[in-house]
Each structure stands twice: as C-alpha cells, then as structure tokens.
Design a protein around this motif. Structure first.
Motif, PDB file in Angstrom:
ATOM      1  N   TYR A 176     -21.898 113.180  88.816  1.00 18.56           N
ATOM      2  CA  TYR A 176     -22.881 114.266  88.829  1.00 18.56           C
ATOM      3  C   TYR A 176     -22.806 115.117  90.102  1.00 18.56           C
ATOM      4  O   TYR A 176     -23.054 116.329  90.063  1.00 18.56           O
ATOM      5  CB  TYR A 176     -24.291 113.695  88.696  1.00 18.56           C
ATOM      6  CG  TYR A 176     -24.564 113.050  87.353  1.00 18.56           C
ATOM      7  CD1 TYR A 176     -24.765 113.822  86.217  1.00 18.56           C
ATOM      8  CD2 TYR A 176     -24.633 111.666  87.241  1.00 18.56           C
ATOM      9  CE1 TYR A 176     -25.031 113.229  84.993  1.00 18.56           C
ATOM     10  CE2 TYR A 176     -24.899 111.061  86.022  1.00 18.56           C
ATOM     11  CZ  TYR A 176     -25.098 111.843  84.899  1.00 18.56           C
ATOM     12  OH  TYR A 176     -25.357 111.248  83.696  1.00 18.56           O
ATOM     13  N   ASN A 223     -20.980 108.874  81.500  1.00 22.07           N
ATOM     14  CA  ASN A 223     -20.614 109.243  80.137  1.00 22.07           C
ATOM     15  C   ASN A 223     -21.364 108.485  79.039  1.00 22.07           C
ATOM     16  O   ASN A 223     -21.320 108.898  77.878  1.00 22.07           O
ATOM     17  CB  ASN A 223     -19.108 109.033  79.931  1.00 22.07           C
ATOM     18  CG  ASN A 223     -18.273 109.994  80.766  1.00 22.07           C
ATOM     19  OD1 ASN A 223     -18.173 111.175  80.461  1.00 22.07           O
ATOM     20  ND2 ASN A 223     -17.683 109.487  81.846  1.00 22.07           N
ATOM     21  N   ASN A 226     -24.391 110.749  77.869  1.00 25.24           N
ATOM     22  CA  ASN A 226     -24.052 112.171  77.831  1.00 25.24           C
ATOM     23  C   ASN A 226     -23.809 112.594  76.370  1.00 25.24           C
ATOM     24  O   ASN A 226     -24.643 112.349  75.506  1.00 25.24           O
ATOM     25  CB  ASN A 226     -22.842 112.445  78.725  1.00 25.24           C
ATOM     26  CG  ASN A 226     -22.645 113.916  79.017  1.00 25.24           C
ATOM     27  OD1 ASN A 226     -23.567 114.610  79.421  1.00 25.24           O
ATOM     28  ND2 ASN A 226     -21.437 114.383  78.788  1.00 25.24           N
TER      29      ASN A 226
END
Length: 281
Positions: A176, A223, A226
């Motif tokens: 991030y 991930n 996401n």
C-alpha cells in the motif's frame, strides 16, 4: 297303352331334368350371393368418425410418449444444471469466507513480523506454531474450495465458464505504501492459487525468521482483500441470478408440457365421446 307309357316316361324325365336344373340354379345363386356378401363385408368403407377416432388415439399415444420423454430429459438436465449452479454459488461463498478468515490471520502475523506487538500480547497462550497451525487450516480450506471451483467449471456452459476465467483480478506486486503500484491481471483461480502458495511460504518462514516472512505476509495481505474478494462476490451474485433463471425456465418447460398433455387428453376424450354418440345414435 304303349303310347301312354311313353308319354308318362317322357314326363318323368322332364320333371327330373327340371328339378336338377332348378337345384343347380339355386346352388349357383347361393354361391353368387355368398361371394357378393363376402366382397361387401371385406370392402366396406369405414366411416369418417371411426377413422378420426383411430387417428386421435394413435396421435394421443405418440404425444404422450414424446412428452414423457421430453419431461424426463428436461427434468434430468434441469436438475443437473440447477445442482451445478448451486454448487458454484456455495463454493464461491465459502471461498469468500475462507479469504476473510485467512486475511485476519495474516494480518495478525503481519503485525507480529513487523514488530508492532508480540503474539503473547494478544493472548499469553499464543505462540507462532499454534497460530501457524490455525492459519494453515484456513489456507487448506481455501485451497480445497478453489480446487472444487476449478473442477465444477467443466460442467458449466461456455458463458458461465468464461466468468470464472476472466483475467479481471489484479495481483499487486507492491504494498500500500509504494508510490508506484504494479500489478498483473490474472483469473480469480490463479490469484487464489498465488495466495495459497504465498501463505504457506510465509507460515513456513515465520517460524524460523519473522523478518524474512515479512514480504510474503505483505504480498498476501495486500491481495487477499482486494479484487479477489470482490470477484468472489460477483461470482456468487451471478450464479445466484443464474440459479433463479434456470429454476424459472425449468418450471416453464414443465408447465408447457403439462398444458400439451392436457390438450391431448381433452382432444382424445372429445373424439371418443363423438365416436360413442355416433355409434349408438
């Protein structure tokens, strides 16, 4: 006297000849009548109402037979399609649950590996092997659900199968805090496999050196919640809609078959009634 006798003899012969001739004529007439009767019986034409009745009976039989075959086929095919859609729906929803469970475990290990806290701060009885064992169960469940989804895909229609193999899931290579985000577009099944492999690798490394496990934990946490989570939700919604559509189609087909059978029964009864009325009128 002789003349009278001769006349009497001649009259007797004539009488016998006449009798024989009459008998032969009667026999010939009888034989002729029998032939005519036989021809009349064998060549009599059936009334139209009888032909219509016979045709309706055969037609009703074939209609019933065809509709029963169609109902059996549609029932089997419809049941299989409904079962497949339901299975995909359940697998997608369960995979979502496993993703959320795994992301929570990875988050705790990520904080531990980054030095934000110690596991004993959360619970004095917690240690790395115990926590790793707990997370391995979630990883195993996720792997099993992903495999089931892949196997079930062989039974899907082309359009539905394409939904599972669209490369619309981003797998980020950066965390991030990276100023430049890099990612690769893969299918949801490929993304899920990467999460499983990365999680197993992180669980193996963290029990030796938590610092070395940090990159794997970041990659997994970045991930897990996401695009993969969003895609699973979209798959569940799509197959829930497909499940309702197939159920409606299945009910519609059965309704049409039932209506056609009812029409065939009505026509058969009507024709039979007409035949009986004609027969006994």
């Amino acid at each position: 006297t002789n003349n009278n006798n001769n006349n009497n003899a001649m009259s007797g012969r004539d009488s016998v000849f006449s009798s024989l001739k009459s008998e032969a004529t009667n026999k010939a007439s009888k034989v002729k009548l029998e032939k005519v009767f036989e021809q009349t019986v064998t060549s009599v034409s059936k009334p139209f109402i009888y032909q219509l009745f016979t045709l309706s009976i055969y037609s009703a039989f074939f209609i019933f037979f065809g509709l029963q075959c169609e109902i059996a086929f549609q029932f089997d095919a419809g049941f299989d399609r409904l079962s497949t859609s339901k299975e995909v729906l359940l697998v997608a929803e369960s995979r979502n649950t496993f993703l959320i469970d795994l992301s929570g475990g990875i988050m705790y290990l990520l904080g531990f590996a980054a030095g934000y806290y110690d596991l004993t701060d959360l619970d004095p009885s917690l240690d790395v092997p115990y926590f790793a064992h707990y997370i391995k169960q979630s990883v195993g469940d996720l792997k099993g659900a992903n495999l089931n989804l892949l196997v079930t895909a062989d039974s899907l229609d082309t359009a539905e199968r394409n939904i599972l193999f669209e490369k619309d899931v981003r797998v980020f290579e950066t965390y991030y805090d990276s100023p430049v985000q890099k990612w690769n577009n893969v299918t949801n099944i490929q993304a899920c496999n990467q999460m499983v492999e990365t999680s197993f690798k992180a669980l193996s490394v963290i029990q030796v050196d938590k610092t070395e496990a940090l990159p794997y934990l970041k990659f997994a946490f970045r991930n897990l919640i996401n695009d993969l989570l969003i895609k699973d939700g979209a798959i569940a919604d799509k197959f829930l809609e497909s499940l309702h559509q197939r159920k409606d189609q299945f009910i519609l087909i059965l309704t049409i078959c039932f209506i056609l059978e009812s029409v065939a029964v009505f026509l058969s009864v009507a024709t039979y009634s007409a035949f009986i009325s004609w027969r006994y009128s």
